[in-house]
Write a protein that holds these residues in place. Structure first.
Motif, short mmCIF file in Angstrom:
data_model
loop_
_atom_site.label_atom_id
_atom_site.label_comp_id
_atom_site.label_asym_id
_atom_site.label_seq_id
_atom_site.Cartn_x
_atom_site.Cartn_y
_atom_site.Cartn_z
N ALA A 245 0.84 -1.20 0.00
CA ALA A 245 0.00 0.00 0.00
C ALA A 245 0.87 1.25 0.00
O ALA A 245 2.05 1.21 0.36
CB ALA A 245 -0.93 0.01 1.21
N ARG A 246 0.27 2.36 -0.39
CA ARG A 246 1.00 3.63 -0.43
C ARG A 246 0.76 4.47 0.81
O ARG A 246 1.59 5.30 1.17
CB ARG A 246 0.57 4.44 -1.66
N ALA A 247 -0.39 4.28 1.46
CA ALA A 247 -0.74 5.14 2.58
C ALA A 247 -1.69 4.42 3.53
O ALA A 247 -2.27 3.38 3.20
CB ALA A 247 -1.39 6.43 2.07
N ALA A 248 -1.83 4.99 4.72
CA ALA A 248 -2.75 4.47 5.73
C ALA A 248 -3.47 5.64 6.38
O ALA A 248 -3.07 6.80 6.24
CB ALA A 248 -2.00 3.65 6.78
N LEU A 249 -4.54 5.33 7.09
CA LEU A 249 -5.27 6.33 7.86
C LEU A 249 -4.72 6.32 9.28
O LEU A 249 -4.89 5.33 10.00
CB LEU A 249 -6.77 6.00 7.84
N CYS A 250 -4.03 7.38 9.67
CA CYS A 250 -3.41 7.43 10.99
C CYS A 250 -4.00 8.59 11.80
O CYS A 250 -4.27 9.67 11.25
CB CYS A 250 -1.89 7.60 10.87
N LEU A 251 -4.18 8.35 13.09
CA LEU A 251 -4.84 9.35 13.92
C LEU A 251 -4.44 9.20 15.38
O LEU A 251 -3.91 8.16 15.79
CB LEU A 251 -6.36 9.22 13.81
N ALA A 252 -4.69 10.25 16.15
CA ALA A 252 -4.50 10.23 17.59
C ALA A 252 -5.83 10.58 18.23
O ALA A 252 -6.38 11.66 18.00
CB ALA A 252 -3.43 11.24 18.00
N ILE A 253 -6.37 9.64 19.02
CA ILE A 253 -7.70 9.78 19.60
C ILE A 253 -7.58 10.26 21.05
O ILE A 253 -7.03 9.57 21.90
CB ILE A 253 -8.47 8.44 19.57
N GLN A 254 -8.11 11.44 21.32
CA GLN A 254 -8.12 11.96 22.68
C GLN A 254 -9.19 11.24 23.50
O GLN A 254 -10.13 10.67 22.95
CB GLN A 254 -8.42 13.46 22.66
N GLY B 35 -12.67 4.35 34.64
CA GLY B 35 -11.26 4.66 34.52
C GLY B 35 -10.94 5.73 33.49
O GLY B 35 -9.76 6.03 33.27
N CYS B 36 -11.95 6.30 32.86
CA CYS B 36 -11.70 7.33 31.85
C CYS B 36 -11.33 8.65 32.50
O CYS B 36 -11.85 9.02 33.55
CB CYS B 36 -12.94 7.53 30.97
N SER B 37 -10.43 9.37 31.86
CA SER B 37 -10.00 10.68 32.35
C SER B 37 -9.60 11.55 31.17
O SER B 37 -8.92 11.08 30.25
CB SER B 37 -8.81 10.53 33.31
N SER B 38 -10.01 12.79 31.21
CA SER B 38 -9.65 13.72 30.14
C SER B 38 -8.15 14.00 30.13
O SER B 38 -7.62 14.53 29.15
CB SER B 38 -10.43 15.02 30.29
N ALA B 39 -7.46 13.64 31.22
CA ALA B 39 -6.02 13.88 31.31
C ALA B 39 -5.21 12.72 30.72
O ALA B 39 -3.98 12.81 30.64
CB ALA B 39 -5.62 14.10 32.76
N ALA B 40 -5.88 11.64 30.32
CA ALA B 40 -5.17 10.49 29.77
C ALA B 40 -4.55 10.84 28.42
O ALA B 40 -5.05 11.71 27.70
CB ALA B 40 -6.12 9.31 29.61
N PRO B 41 -3.44 10.19 28.06
CA PRO B 41 -2.81 10.48 26.76
C PRO B 41 -3.66 10.00 25.60
O PRO B 41 -4.50 9.10 25.74
CB PRO B 41 -1.49 9.71 26.84
N ALA B 42 -3.46 10.62 24.46
CA ALA B 42 -4.16 10.20 23.25
C ALA B 42 -3.71 8.81 22.84
O ALA B 42 -2.60 8.37 23.17
CB ALA B 42 -3.90 11.20 22.12
N ILE B 43 -4.58 8.10 22.13
CA ILE B 43 -4.26 6.76 21.63
C ILE B 43 -3.93 6.87 20.15
O ILE B 43 -4.76 7.32 19.35
CB ILE B 43 -5.43 5.79 21.86
N ASP B 44 -2.70 6.48 19.79
CA ASP B 44 -2.24 6.60 18.40
C ASP B 44 -2.42 5.28 17.66
O ASP B 44 -1.92 4.24 18.10
CB ASP B 44 -0.75 6.98 18.38
N VAL B 45 -3.11 5.32 16.53
CA VAL B 45 -3.32 4.12 15.72
C VAL B 45 -3.29 4.47 14.23
O VAL B 45 -3.47 5.62 13.84
CB VAL B 45 -4.68 3.43 16.02
N CYS B 46 -3.06 3.44 13.42
CA CYS B 46 -3.21 3.54 11.98
C CYS B 46 -4.15 2.43 11.53
O CYS B 46 -4.15 1.33 12.11
CB CYS B 46 -1.87 3.41 11.26
N LEU B 47 -4.94 2.70 10.50
CA LEU B 47 -5.93 1.75 9.99
C LEU B 47 -5.80 1.64 8.48
O LEU B 47 -5.36 2.57 7.80
CB LEU B 47 -7.35 2.21 10.33
#
Length: 223
Positions: A75-84, A204-216
């Motif tokens: 593949a040439r590319a992927a969908l990558c994101l950081a989820i807050q 266990g959710c907190s707005s101060a938690a780090p973002a989750i980085d993934v690619c799809l």
């Protein structure tokens, strides 16, 4: 804990039923091969830099639909994101669809998120039709992988190894029966697929938690 057990049991039952039906038809291998292919029964959502559905996402610190840093082989590319925390990738179809068949996609981490963080990501479907917003139950990535492992003849704990591989940056396929989302909602028509953090499982959710980085990549529905 009881909710997680019930969700896993439902996923296992649906995956087992699907495999039994495919085996009866002598087509189980073909079904597995076609899950992330481009056969006529596959409805593409995203593939190799091409986003077929419109983004209705929120709470993302980054979103790149054509990330070329570490795409899937060939593949040439992927969908990558950081989820807050409390954010999500939400993709909307122009045509509402029934919760039949399966959802498939490939996923990998970017090395910044732990297996536990990635496993907590929730998958759900939503609908704005006909007049009232509605939503399905959510299934975590950890639950989906555990059920997938058992359906393929491996222990449920294999899901933990798959999550570890995802966290280490390995492209990993995920397969989830759509019926698992539509339980108790006959006639439900979805028009959005959502992958997010702290959508319905708020413990266990907190707005101060780090973002989750993934690619799809290769996000599809299969009927």
């Amino acid at each position: 804990m009881e909710q997680r057990k019930a969700t896993l049991a439902l996923l296992l039952a649906l995956l087992a039923a699907g495999q039994a039906a495919a085996a009866a038809e002598g087509a189980s291998a073909a079904v597995r091969r076609s899950l992330l292919s481009t056969s006529p029964s596959v409805g593409p959502i995203y593939s190799n830099g091409n986003l077929e559905w419109r983004s209705w996402s929120w709470g993302l610190s980054s979103l790149n639909v054509r990330d070329a840093s570490k795409p899937m082989p060939g593949a040439r590319a992927a969908l990558c994101l950081a989820i807050q925390p409390f954010g999500a990738l939400s993709l909307r179809s122009s045509v509402p669809f029934s919760l039949d068949g399966a959802l498939g996609f490939y996923i990998r981490g970017n090395g910044n998120s732990s297996a536990a963080q990635l496993g907590s990501l929730e998958i759900q479907f939503e609908s704005s039709s006909p007049r009232r917003y509605s939503i399905t139950r959510s299934i975590t990535l950890a639950e989906a992988l555990a059920a997938q492992a058992v359906a393929e003849g491996a222990p449920a704990s294999t899901g933990d190894a798959l999550l570890a591989g995802i966290a280490a940056g390995q492209w990993t396929p995920v397969k989830v029966p759509l019926a698992a989302f539509g339980e108790g909602q006959p006639g439900f028509k979805a028009d959005r697929w959502t992958l997010g953090s702290c959508l319905q499982r708020l413990e266990g959710c907190s707005s101060a938690a780090p973002a989750i980085d993934v690619c799809l990549d290769q996000i599809v529905t299969v009927s």
